[in-house]
Write a protein that holds these residues in place. Structure first.
Motif, PDB file in Angstrom:
ATOM      1  N   LEU A 180       2.578   4.295   3.260  1.00 17.49           N
ATOM      2  CA  LEU A 180       1.828   5.517   2.937  1.00 17.49           C
ATOM      3  C   LEU A 180       2.118   6.604   3.965  1.00 17.49           C
ATOM      4  CD1 LEU A 180      -1.550   3.667   2.468  1.00 17.49           C
ATOM      5  CD2 LEU A 180      -0.439   4.980   0.653  1.00 17.49           C
ATOM      6  N   LEU A 207       0.868  -1.179   0.000  1.00 21.07           N
ATOM      7  CA  LEU A 207       0.000   0.000   0.000  1.00 21.07           C
ATOM      8  C   LEU A 207       0.902   1.225   0.000  1.00 21.07           C
ATOM      9  CD1 LEU A 207      -2.869  -0.933   2.504  1.00 21.07           C
ATOM     10  CD2 LEU A 207      -2.514  -1.620   0.142  1.00 21.07           C
ATOM     11  N   GLY A 208       0.968   1.915  -1.144  1.00 18.71           N
ATOM     12  CA  GLY A 208       1.822   3.096  -1.254  1.00 18.71           C
ATOM     13  C   GLY A 208       3.109   2.734  -1.970  1.00 18.71           C
ATOM     14  N   LEU A 212      -7.077   4.137   7.351  1.00 14.79           N
ATOM     15  CA  LEU A 212      -7.380   3.500   6.061  1.00 14.79           C
ATOM     16  C   LEU A 212      -7.789   2.037   6.263  1.00 14.79           C
ATOM     17  CD1 LEU A 212      -7.023   3.988   2.845  1.00 14.79           C
ATOM     18  CD2 LEU A 212      -4.965   2.622   3.150  1.00 14.79           C
ATOM     19  N   LEU A 257       2.550  -1.607   4.585  1.00 14.43           N
ATOM     20  CA  LEU A 257       2.087  -0.224   4.454  1.00 14.43           C
ATOM     21  C   LEU A 257       3.253   0.742   4.249  1.00 14.43           C
ATOM     22  CD1 LEU A 257      -0.550   0.003   7.339  1.00 14.43           C
ATOM     23  CD2 LEU A 257      -0.900  -0.536   4.959  1.00 14.43           C
ATOM     24  N   ASP A 295      -2.196   2.333  -4.746  1.00 16.96           N
ATOM     25  CA  ASP A 295      -1.711   3.676  -4.438  1.00 16.96           C
ATOM     26  C   ASP A 295      -2.802   4.657  -4.836  1.00 16.96           C
ATOM     27  OD1 ASP A 295       1.442   4.914  -4.098  1.00 16.96           O
ATOM     28  OD2 ASP A 295      -0.159   6.277  -4.714  1.00 16.96           O
ATOM     29  N   LEU A 296      -2.913   5.765  -4.114  1.00 16.45           N
ATOM     30  CA  LEU A 296      -3.897   6.784  -4.484  1.00 16.45           C
ATOM     31  C   LEU A 296      -3.634   7.266  -5.912  1.00 16.45           C
ATOM     32  CD1 LEU A 296      -3.976   8.795  -1.131  1.00 16.45           C
ATOM     33  CD2 LEU A 296      -5.957   7.686  -2.186  1.00 16.45           C
ATOM     34  N   GLU A 350      -6.647  11.629   4.058  1.00 19.56           N
ATOM     35  CA  GLU A 350      -7.169  10.552   3.180  1.00 19.56           C
ATOM     36  C   GLU A 350      -6.779   9.162   3.672  1.00 19.56           C
ATOM     37  OE1 GLU A 350      -5.229  12.973   1.561  1.00 19.56           O
ATOM     38  OE2 GLU A 350      -6.815  14.077   0.547  1.00 19.56           O
ATOM     39  N   THR A 351      -5.630   9.052   4.338  1.00 16.65           N
ATOM     40  CA  THR A 351      -5.162   7.705   4.719  1.00 16.65           C
ATOM     41  C   THR A 351      -5.395   7.391   6.200  1.00 16.65           C
ATOM     42  OG1 THR A 351      -2.927   8.500   5.196  1.00 16.65           O
ATOM     43  CG2 THR A 351      -3.343   7.733   2.944  1.00 16.65           C
ATOM     44  N   ASP A 352      -5.843   8.378   6.965  1.00 18.00           N
ATOM     45  CA  ASP A 352      -6.093   8.178   8.398  1.00 18.00           C
ATOM     46  C   ASP A 352      -7.070   7.011   8.580  1.00 18.00           C
ATOM     47  OD1 ASP A 352      -6.094   8.597  11.076  1.00 18.00           O
ATOM     48  OD2 ASP A 352      -7.176  10.504  11.024  1.00 18.00           O
ATOM     49  N   LEU A 365      -2.562   4.799  10.374  1.00 19.06           N
ATOM     50  CA  LEU A 365      -3.131   4.231   9.145  1.00 19.06           C
ATOM     51  C   LEU A 365      -4.101   3.088   9.455  1.00 19.06           C
ATOM     52  CD1 LEU A 365       0.171   4.010   7.055  1.00 19.06           C
ATOM     53  CD2 LEU A 365      -1.694   5.630   6.702  1.00 19.06           C
TER      54      LEU A 365
END
Ligand SMILES: O=C(O)[C@H](O)COP(=O)(O)O
Length: 318
Positions: free
Chosen positions: A199, A147-148, A208, A197, A171-172, A204-206, A231
């Protein structure tokens, strides 16, 4: 006029010496309270690591501030928006810790998946015969979901490939130039044997990985977090370890550091948690501090700091 730099946290010895050779240095970790310092002094630069908060209050208290430097990568303790709105330059060290954090993530992965810690503890306790109980599994042939896919995520991907893992990522902003398969988050969570992880912690990722998303994990999956504790919904994580699909959690970060005395996650038999030491290897810590301090001095001298996308140890003579 000699410029004044405020250190919110300590930096490596030679970076500290370099600062003292070139500017007036004040420290917020000595006898003098931060409130007194900012009230009585003209501060031109603030340097912080992961703990010192560069928030609106601090920015307001430093009207002459020209630059804020994060000696490291994560900017979640710096109000970048407020600083930028004031025309204050924000510098960090992207890529500086990619190699060491990637190694840390792989170490946690290997330790957890191979059940290494329990095996070592048994041998230390003089018990060789429990070996069948602590056999663990291997990474080869497993799917790693990253992720990221930034500097650290890409480095982990390369190491994981060398271990014979299949790499997929979310990824975003998917990166069209990489060969790894980008998947929707939910699909990745359901497919990966190990999830790592990488990120930043942003609105946005808080959280997640909340309860709903953790419930999607494949039975027997392992989760690795060397990024930021926030995250993950840690209560949902505990539940997933106790009753759910999650076989193990390896981390270098928690939402509260250090954890509360009654924290259950850090003591859980299925977790392996280190104390946010990922960037503290002798080489990376020194490199990151030198890079940051040199950039601050360059900026205060009226020159452009090193391009933020380039992290070059050779140029620093390290
Ligand atoms: O964001 C980072 O660079 C790492 O989390 C290291 O943080 P630290 O400076 O608090 O060690």
């Amino acid at each position: 006029m000699l410029k004044t730099v405020l250190l919110l946290e300590t930096v490596a010895e030679d970076a500290d010496a370099l600062l003292h050779d070139n500017v007036r240095v004040l420290t917020a970790y000595g006898e003098r309270p931060l409130a007194d310092i900012v009230q009585q002094e003209t501060i031109h630069a603030v340097i912080t690591r992961g703990k010192g908060q560069v928030n609106q209050a601090l920015l307001d208290a430093c009207p002459a501030l020209e630059v804020v430097a994060r000696c490291g990568v994560g900017l979640d303790n710096v109000d970048v928006q407020a600083a930028t709105a004031r025309g204050i330059r924000v510098i960090n060290a992207p890529g500086a810790n990619a190699a060491t954090i990637a190694e840390h993530a792989m170490s946690l992965m290997l330790m957890l998946v191979r059940n290494m810690y329990n095996s070592v503890s048994q041998v230390r306790a003089g018990n060789w015969n429990g070996r069948n109980q602590y056999s663990g599994d291997e990474l080869t042939g497993k799917t790693l979901g990253i992720l990221g896919l930034g500097n650290i995520g890409r480095r982990v991907a390369r190491l994981a490939e060398a271990f014979g893992m299949q790499v997929v990522y979310w990824d975003l902003n998917p990166n069209p130039s990489v060969s790894y398969q980008a998947l929707p988050l939910e699909e990745l969570l359901a497919k990966a044997d190990v999830i790592s992880l990488h990120l930043p912690l942003t609105p946005e990722t808080d959280q997640l990985l909340n309860a709903d998303r953790l419930a999607l994990l494949k039975p027997g999956a392992f989760l690795i977090n060397t990024a930021r504790g926030g995250l993950i919904d840690e209560q949902a994580l505990l539940n997933a370890l106790n009753q759910g699909n999650l076989a193990g959690f390896g981390a270098d970060v928690l939402s509260e550091e250090p954890p509360a005395a009654d924290d259950l996650l850090s003591r859980h038999p299925k977790t392996m948690i280190t104390a946010h030491v990922g960037s503290l290897t002798a080489t990376t810590y020194r490199t990151m501090c030198m890079y940051t301090v040199q950039n601050v001095l360059t900026f205060l001298a009226g020159e452009a700091p090193a391009p933020e996308s380039v992290f070059n140890r050779v140029a620093l003579g390290l």
